[in-house]
Design an enzyme around this catalytic site. Structure first.
Site: not given
Ligand SMILES: Cc1cc2nc3c(=O)[nH]c(=O)nc-3n(C[C@H](O)[C@H](O)[C@H](O)COP(=O)(O)OP(=O)(O)OC[C@H]3O[C@@H](n4cnc5c(N)ncnc54)[C@H](O)[C@@H]3O)c2cc1C
Length: 402
Positions: A38-39, A221, A299
């Site tokens: 995790e970054q 909500y 994402d």
């Molecule tokens: C801080 C934050 C707050 C959010 N708040 C909301 C919200 O209020 N409402 C909503 O609908 N969605 C929110 N989201 C987005 C939501 O969590 C995602 O759209 C969804 O849950 C898909 O999850 P994901 O794991 O693909 O991405 P995310 O949950 O966004 O997680 C991505 C993770 O990868 C880490 N990361 C990024 N680049 C690197 C790298 N190169 N190397 C290592 N780690 C890395 C990030 O720090 C993060 O922890 C938020 C995301 C983040 C990061």
């Protein structure tokens, strides 16, 4: 289908967000060795509400998280539509028992920070290796026997396979698919949280509300077991381009956008502790997530606009399907190719239909009192609503054919 050889494979995951941690738990359940990079230097509570529909909750329940989550989610009784100026109400659909009967899983409204903490705690309890913080994955190279990847501290890591769960600004997506194709939608989103005891009693019910209006809509909500109300306002405005989760805005600017809406909306917005704003960028669905022993998920693979509330749900579905693919096929490269084939059409449909929903929520007919009521009654007519949502909620990532 050829079976994987005995002996745990070591799967690295870039990103300890919602998708990365859920995938890690699903892989641990299948007997894999998992390491998460995790970054961030610490996993603090950022963000606000997420809606977890039955297609997402059935993933979390099967990972044994039901009890921990029951304590922090807000089960919803239903969803409703309200008219931006008059406040008139339409039932969108029932949730609660109706949702359990129809889909076999609940609908939860949750603070992202609370869900994230539950995932992190479960991972810490079940994994031999803690999440590695300050570990930004910069690039990766797939080779015949695994993957090599570089971290921001200059170190070089090896694993049998790498999952890129590094979110909407994924560096690994850019490496695999080329330059980001993000396009500004002309929409700005406001979000904030309101302590429930600060809002009028008639707004404190366990229902999700979608206020629709000309050129804008507002979603509210409850989250954190009903302690907080999540408020999101989306408006057609093209003077802000920052796509960030922690850019503060002011109440004055927020009320310039929504101060002419119904008194209930204005009251909620006035009570937000700190409003945040972000620009909404659209990215067309792209293939090519699976490349050798590297694969995009969440994402990073299929970034979406929020108008079907399915971003987090797709990441949860990915977690279950990915763990099943890696368990079922003998090489990660084969498993990843199958994963992309299984997930591509569904996620592309969600991304495309989510984009189309903006027009429905913001329709110009809503500004005309002579047309607005008929427009809502026709657009949110029960049969149409079932067609728009049932296919989302019915999907079972644990049984979908691989
Ligand atoms: C801080 C934050 C707050 C959010 N708040 C909301 C919200 O209020 N409402 C909503 O609908 N969605 C929110 N989201 C987005 C939501 O969590 C995602 O759209 C969804 O849950 C898909 O999850 P994901 O794991 O693909 O991405 P995310 O949950 O966004 O997680 C991505 C993770 O990868 C880490 N990361 C990024 N680049 C690197 C790298 N190169 N190397 C290592 N780690 C890395 C990030 O720090 C993060 O922890 C938020 C995301 C983040 C990061």
């Amino acid at each position: 289908m050829s079976k994987r050889q005995a002996g745990p494979q070591r799967i690295a995951i870039a990103g300890a967000g919602i998708g990365g941690l859920t995938t890690a738990l699903a892989l641990l359940q299948q007997g894999f060795e998992v390491e998460v990079f995790e970054q961030a230097s610490q996993l603090a509570e950022v963000g606000a509400g997420l809606q977890i529909a039955p297609n997402g909750t059935r993933v979390l329940q099967a990972l044994g998280l039901d009890v921990a989550l029951q304590a922090i989610v807000s089960p919803a009784r239903g969803k409703e539509i309200r008219m931006w100026n008059t406040g008139q109400r339409w039932n969108l659909f029932d949730l609660g028992d109706d949702c359990l009967t129809r889909f076999g899983a609940p609908y939860w409204m949750v603070h992202r920070g609370d869900l994230h903490r539950v995932l992190l705690t479960a991972f810490a309890q079940r994994s031999r290796r803690p999440v590695r913080l300050n570990a930004r994955v910069m690039s990766a190279q797939s080779h015949a026997s695994g993957v090599t990847f570089q971290l921001s501290d200059g170190s070089v890591q090896e694993a049998d396979a790498l999952l890129a769960a590094d979110g909407v600004h994924s560096v690994l997506r850019e490496q695999l698919l080329g330059e980001d194709k993000a396009q500004f939608t002309g929409l700005l989103a406001w979000r904030g949280l309101v302590p429930m005891d600060r809002i009028p009693a008639h707004l404190q019910h366990p229902v999700g509300t979608n206020w629709v209006g000309p050129g804008a809509h507002v979603i509210t909500y409850p989250v954190r077991a009903g302690e907080l109300m999540n408020v999101v306002g989306i408006i057609e405005r093209d003077d802000w381009r920052g796509e960030s989760w922690n850019e503060p805005g002011t109440h004055a600017e927020l009320l310039t956008d929504f101060g002419h809406w119904h008194a209930d909306v204005c009251e909620l917005m006035r009570q937000i502790e700190q409003p945040f704003k972000w620009a909404l960028l659209g990215r067309p669905p792209q293939t090519g997530w699976a490349q050798g022993n590297v694969c995009l998920i969440g994402d990073a693979a299929h970034p979406t606009l929020p108008f079907l509330a399915q971003g987090a749900n797709m990441a949860l579905e990915d977690a279950a399907v990915m763990a099943r693919c890696l368990a079922a096929y003998d090489t990660p490269a084969k498993a990843f190719a199958i994963f992309e084939a299984v997930r591509w059409q569904r996620t592309a449909d969600i991304v495309n239909r989510s984009r189309d929903n903006a027009q429905r929520f913001h329709n110009p007919q809503l500004s005309d009192p002579a047309k607005a009521v008929d427009y809502v009654s026709s657009e949110w007519e029960p049969e149409k609503v079932r067609r728009r949502y049932d296919w989302l909620f019915e999907y079972d990532a644990w049984t979908v054919p691989l």
